[in-house]
Design a protein around this motif. Structure first.
Motif, PDB file in Angstrom:
ATOM      1  N   GLY A 242      36.968 -21.255  46.555  1.00 39.74           N
ATOM      2  CA  GLY A 242      38.021 -20.246  45.981  1.00 39.74           C
ATOM      3  C   GLY A 242      39.242 -20.660  45.990  1.00 39.74           C
ATOM      4  N   THR A 243      39.701 -21.578  46.409  1.00 38.05           N
ATOM      5  CA  THR A 243      41.071 -22.221  46.866  1.00 38.05           C
ATOM      6  C   THR A 243      40.787 -23.735  46.456  1.00 38.05           C
ATOM      7  OG1 THR A 243      42.707 -22.540  48.340  1.00 38.05           O
ATOM      8  CG2 THR A 243      40.259 -22.844  49.004  1.00 38.05           C
ATOM      9  N   ASP A 244      41.691 -24.200  45.713  1.00 36.42           N
ATOM     10  CA  ASP A 244      42.268 -25.500  45.821  1.00 36.42           C
ATOM     11  C   ASP A 244      42.031 -26.719  46.936  1.00 36.42           C
ATOM     12  OD1 ASP A 244      42.619 -24.712  43.032  1.00 36.42           O
ATOM     13  OD2 ASP A 244      44.440 -25.059  43.456  1.00 36.42           O
ATOM     14  N   VAL A 245      40.742 -27.266  46.688  1.00 39.41           N
ATOM     15  CA  VAL A 245      40.787 -28.557  47.922  1.00 39.41           C
ATOM     16  C   VAL A 245      41.168 -29.880  47.617  1.00 39.41           C
ATOM     17  CG1 VAL A 245      38.777 -29.018  48.768  1.00 39.41           C
ATOM     18  CG2 VAL A 245      38.741 -26.961  48.485  1.00 39.41           C
ATOM     19  N   GLU A 246      42.257 -30.193  48.308  1.00 44.47           N
ATOM     20  CA  GLU A 246      42.433 -31.961  48.290  1.00 44.47           C
ATOM     21  C   GLU A 246      41.713 -32.697  47.536  1.00 44.47           C
ATOM     22  OE1 GLU A 246      46.795 -34.627  49.070  1.00 44.47           O
ATOM     23  OE2 GLU A 246      45.387 -33.004  50.213  1.00 44.47           O
ATOM     24  N   PHE A 247      40.912 -33.059  48.308  1.00 38.92           N
ATOM     25  CA  PHE A 247      39.662 -34.189  47.826  1.00 38.92           C
ATOM     26  C   PHE A 247      38.523 -33.827  47.111  1.00 38.92           C
ATOM     27  CE2 PHE A 247      36.451 -31.072  50.183  1.00 38.92           C
ATOM     28  CZ  PHE A 247      35.109 -31.885  49.955  1.00 38.92           C
TER      29      PHE A 247
ATOM     30  N   ILE B 264      31.617 -30.524  39.817  1.00 39.22           N
ATOM     31  CA  ILE B 264      32.855 -30.566  41.293  1.00 39.22           C
ATOM     32  C   ILE B 264      34.384 -29.340  41.295  1.00 39.22           C
ATOM     33  CG2 ILE B 264      34.648 -32.079  42.746  1.00 39.22           C
ATOM     34  CD1 ILE B 264      33.400 -34.352  40.869  1.00 39.22           C
ATOM     35  N   GLN B 265      34.118 -28.728  39.465  1.00 44.59           N
ATOM     36  CA  GLN B 265      35.448 -27.843  39.477  1.00 44.59           C
ATOM     37  C   GLN B 265      34.322 -26.368  40.122  1.00 44.59           C
ATOM     38  OE1 GLN B 265      38.609 -27.984  38.501  1.00 44.59           O
ATOM     39  NE2 GLN B 265      38.658 -25.575  39.243  1.00 44.59           N
ATOM     40  N   HIS B 266      33.014 -26.601  40.157  1.00 42.39           N
ATOM     41  CA  HIS B 266      32.241 -25.059  39.985  1.00 42.39           C
ATOM     42  C   HIS B 266      32.155 -24.901  41.093  1.00 42.39           C
ATOM     43  CE1 HIS B 266      29.275 -22.105  39.998  1.00 42.39           C
ATOM     44  NE2 HIS B 266      28.506 -22.860  41.348  1.00 42.39           N
ATOM     45  N   ALA B 267      31.793 -26.189  42.458  1.00 36.70           N
ATOM     46  CA  ALA B 267      31.630 -26.356  43.703  1.00 36.70           C
ATOM     47  C   ALA B 267      33.288 -25.326  44.726  1.00 36.70           C
ATOM     48  CB  ALA B 267      32.261 -27.284  44.254  1.00 36.70           C
ATOM     49  N   GLU B 268      34.758 -25.809  43.690  1.00 31.61           N
ATOM     50  CA  GLU B 268      35.455 -25.994  44.171  1.00 31.61           C
ATOM     51  C   GLU B 268      35.727 -24.204  43.897  1.00 31.61           C
ATOM     52  OE1 GLU B 268      39.632 -28.363  44.452  1.00 31.61           O
ATOM     53  OE2 GLU B 268      38.958 -27.220  42.520  1.00 31.61           O
ATOM     54  N   ASP B 269      35.402 -23.718  42.903  1.00 33.90           N
ATOM     55  CA  ASP B 269      35.426 -22.064  42.107  1.00 33.90           C
ATOM     56  C   ASP B 269      34.580 -21.220  43.534  1.00 33.90           C
ATOM     57  OD1 ASP B 269      37.223 -22.730  40.196  1.00 33.90           O
ATOM     58  OD2 ASP B 269      35.578 -23.063  38.943  1.00 33.90           O
TER      59      ASP B 269
ATOM     60  N   LYS C 279      37.336 -35.060  41.697  1.00 31.91           N
ATOM     61  CA  LYS C 279      37.778 -34.875  39.722  1.00 31.91           C
ATOM     62  C   LYS C 279      38.090 -35.711  39.102  1.00 31.91           C
ATOM     63  CE  LYS C 279      39.476 -30.417  40.241  1.00 31.91           C
ATOM     64  NZ  LYS C 279      39.631 -29.036  40.312  1.00 31.91           N
ATOM     65  N   ASP C 280      39.123 -35.733  39.391  1.00 35.76           N
ATOM     66  CA  ASP C 280      39.750 -37.279  38.323  1.00 35.76           C
ATOM     67  C   ASP C 280      39.248 -37.974  38.434  1.00 35.76           C
ATOM     68  OD1 ASP C 280      41.766 -35.176  37.785  1.00 35.76           O
ATOM     69  OD2 ASP C 280      43.058 -36.462  39.825  1.00 35.76           O
ATOM     70  N   ILE C 281      38.451 -38.843  39.643  1.00 37.75           N
ATOM     71  CA  ILE C 281      37.608 -39.783  39.325  1.00 37.75           C
ATOM     72  C   ILE C 281      36.324 -39.743  38.669  1.00 37.75           C
ATOM     73  CG2 ILE C 281      36.042 -41.227  40.862  1.00 37.75           C
ATOM     74  CD1 ILE C 281      38.136 -40.922  42.897  1.00 37.75           C
ATOM     75  N   ALA C 282      35.913 -38.828  38.706  1.00 39.15           N
ATOM     76  CA  ALA C 282      34.878 -38.881  38.132  1.00 39.15           C
ATOM     77  C   ALA C 282      34.837 -38.240  36.306  1.00 39.15           C
ATOM     78  CB  ALA C 282      33.658 -37.242  38.307  1.00 39.15           C
ATOM     79  N   TYR C 283      35.454 -37.729  35.931  1.00 41.07           N
ATOM     80  CA  TYR C 283      36.214 -37.069  34.928  1.00 41.07           C
ATOM     81  C   TYR C 283      36.583 -38.291  34.395  1.00 41.07           C
ATOM     82  CZ  TYR C 283      37.274 -34.227  31.030  1.00 41.07           C
ATOM     83  OH  TYR C 283      37.587 -34.132  29.530  1.00 41.07           O
ATOM     84  N   GLY C 284      37.325 -39.312  34.324  1.00 37.31           N
ATOM     85  CA  GLY C 284      38.435 -40.189  34.086  1.00 37.31           C
ATOM     86  C   GLY C 284      38.366 -41.885  34.421  1.00 37.31           C
ATOM     87  N   HIS C 285      37.388 -41.746  34.939  1.00 37.81           N
ATOM     88  CA  HIS C 285      36.882 -43.320  35.536  1.00 37.81           C
ATOM     89  C   HIS C 285      36.166 -44.159  34.476  1.00 37.81           C
ATOM     90  CE1 HIS C 285      32.662 -41.716  36.235  1.00 37.81           C
ATOM     91  NE2 HIS C 285      32.675 -43.004  36.132  1.00 37.81           N
ATOM     92  N   GLN C 286      35.955 -43.508  32.598  1.00 37.69           N
ATOM     93  CA  GLN C 286      35.623 -44.037  32.163  1.00 37.69           C
ATOM     94  C   GLN C 286      36.470 -44.777  31.337  1.00 37.69           C
ATOM     95  OE1 GLN C 286      32.888 -45.892  31.698  1.00 37.69           O
ATOM     96  NE2 GLN C 286      31.202 -45.620  33.306  1.00 37.69           N
TER      97      GLN C 286
END
Length: 385
Positions: A265-270, A257-262, A275-282
């Motif tokens: 070229g800008t931060d995207v809220e959704f 997801i970070q790669h898609a955001e990079d 990213k938070d969900i994918a990285y932190g749900h465990q």
């Protein structure tokens, strides 16, 4: 978008009860503008409300039997449809108080009789130009508002398509079904809406954020696309070594997801929520989860919501390698994890909403075709040399 011309295009309504005044003004203006006339206030309002094209400017006498010019002006300014029509009072009433009252009612100008034709023509021309400019700006503003609304819908559609495409990609490799994705995103939305006024969550769980969480939730396991089939589709318990590889799906998901955001070229809220969900749900409330071993409030709220949704769905779901728990068994299991696996307040929200969780699960239940697809994928792995 060009400004409209004033001469020959703008219609003027002349309102006066004296025939000689109607004749005088008509002769003065007939070669310059399309004209309409009314010999009283009531007839003027009837003409304006007849459904025909509105006048672009009104020359309005004040002293008339029945409805005075003041009454007509008041009626026109109180109606959204006619409020923007410029009114010039054309009257023998010349006191300062009369003029002040006219402007207070919304008139753009006040001309006393007997008139000076050059002054009347100049003032009419000026106010028609001002109206044309105001109409232009209003039309431009309406266009811009419509364009912003259209672009907003377009961006939302792009978000939806992007999430759907990425989630579908994960679904093709995972042994979980598309209904799992639909169930969990609805669980997350249900929990968020229940907690939106809770003092710990109200600042975060705005209407916009809840909608973004609903959109982002399907990407919670996107990182599983990077896990080898022999582990991802294994029809049994993983070895410790295999489990360590499986745990990497959280980091792989965040990085994808970070790669898609990079690339954007800008931060995207959704995407930030995704990213938070994918990285932190465990992660677990007591710090025993992965990948970072975060504790309590350090775990993003979005990930804490997803943890409850994901575990409940895993417990009740039928798989070819396990039987499902009943809803009541799953509820008891979640309750056991209160304060250890799950944020206590989010766990309490789940318990309060558990009947609606059951309804969502029934609405998006896995079909025999879903399970046959999973079984075929597992058989393919088993048949590989």
């Amino acid at each position: 978008m060009a400004l409209p011309t004033t001469q020959h295009d703008a219609t003027i309504l002349i309102v006066d009860d004296a025939p000689e005044n109607l004749v005088l003004m008509s002769n003065l203006l007939k070669d310059l503008y399309p004209l309409r006339v009314a010999n009283g206030g009531a007839k003027a309002l009837a003409l304006i409300n007849s459904g025909t094209q509105l006048p672009d400017l009104i020359l309005l006498d004040i002293m008339m039997p029945g409805l005075s010019g003041y009454d007509v002006a008041r009626a026109l300014k109180s109606d959204e449809r006619t409020a923007a029509i410029p009114i010039i009072f054309l009257t023998a009433m010349s006191s300062t108080d009369d003029e002040t009252r006219g402007f207070e009612l919304g008139a753009v100008d006040y001309i006393t009789k007997p008139i000076s034709p050059p002054i009347v023509l100049a003032r009419i021309d000026t106010h028609l130009k001002l109206k044309a400019a105001a109409d232009f700006l209003r039309d431009k503003n309406d266009y811009l508002e419509q364009e912003v609304a259209r672009r907003t819908l377009e961006v939302a559609a792009i978000q939806d398509v992007t999430i759907h495409a990425m989630a579908s990609l994960a679904e093709t490799r995972d042994n979980e079904t598309g209904n799992h994705i639909r169930r969990t995103q609805n669980y997350v939305k249900l929990l968020a809406e229940h907690l939106r006024h809770h003092p710990r969550f109200s600042d975060f769980l705005t209407d916009q954020t809840i909608q973004l969480l609903y959109k982002s939730a399907p990407l919670h396991d996107i990182g599983k696309v990077g896990i080898p089939d022999r582990i991802l589709l294994k029809p049994g318990r993983l070895t410790p070594e295999e489990f360590e590889i499986m745990k990497a799906h959280t980091t792989l998901g965040r990085d994808a997801i970070q790669h898609a955001e990079d690339e954007l070229g800008t931060d995207v809220e959704f995407l930030r929520h995704a990213k938070d969900i994918a990285y932190g749900h465990q992660e677990k409330w007591d710090g025993s989860g992965y990948p970072q071993g975060l504790v309590g409030e350090d775990i993003p709220i979005s990930a804490r919501l997803m943890a409850v949704a994901d575990v409940y769905d895993a417990l009740i779901s039928r798989r070819v390698y396990k039987v499902p728990m009943s809803h009541d068994e799953a509820v008891a299991k979640i309750q056991q994890g209160r304060g250890s696996h799950f944020d206590p307040d989010i766990c309490d929200a789940f318990l309060a909403c558990q009947a609606r969780f059951q309804t969502i699960a029934a609405q998006y239940v896995d079909t025999d075709a879903d399970l046959a697809k999973e079984a075929a994928a597992l058989q393919f792995i088993a048949d590989e040399p």
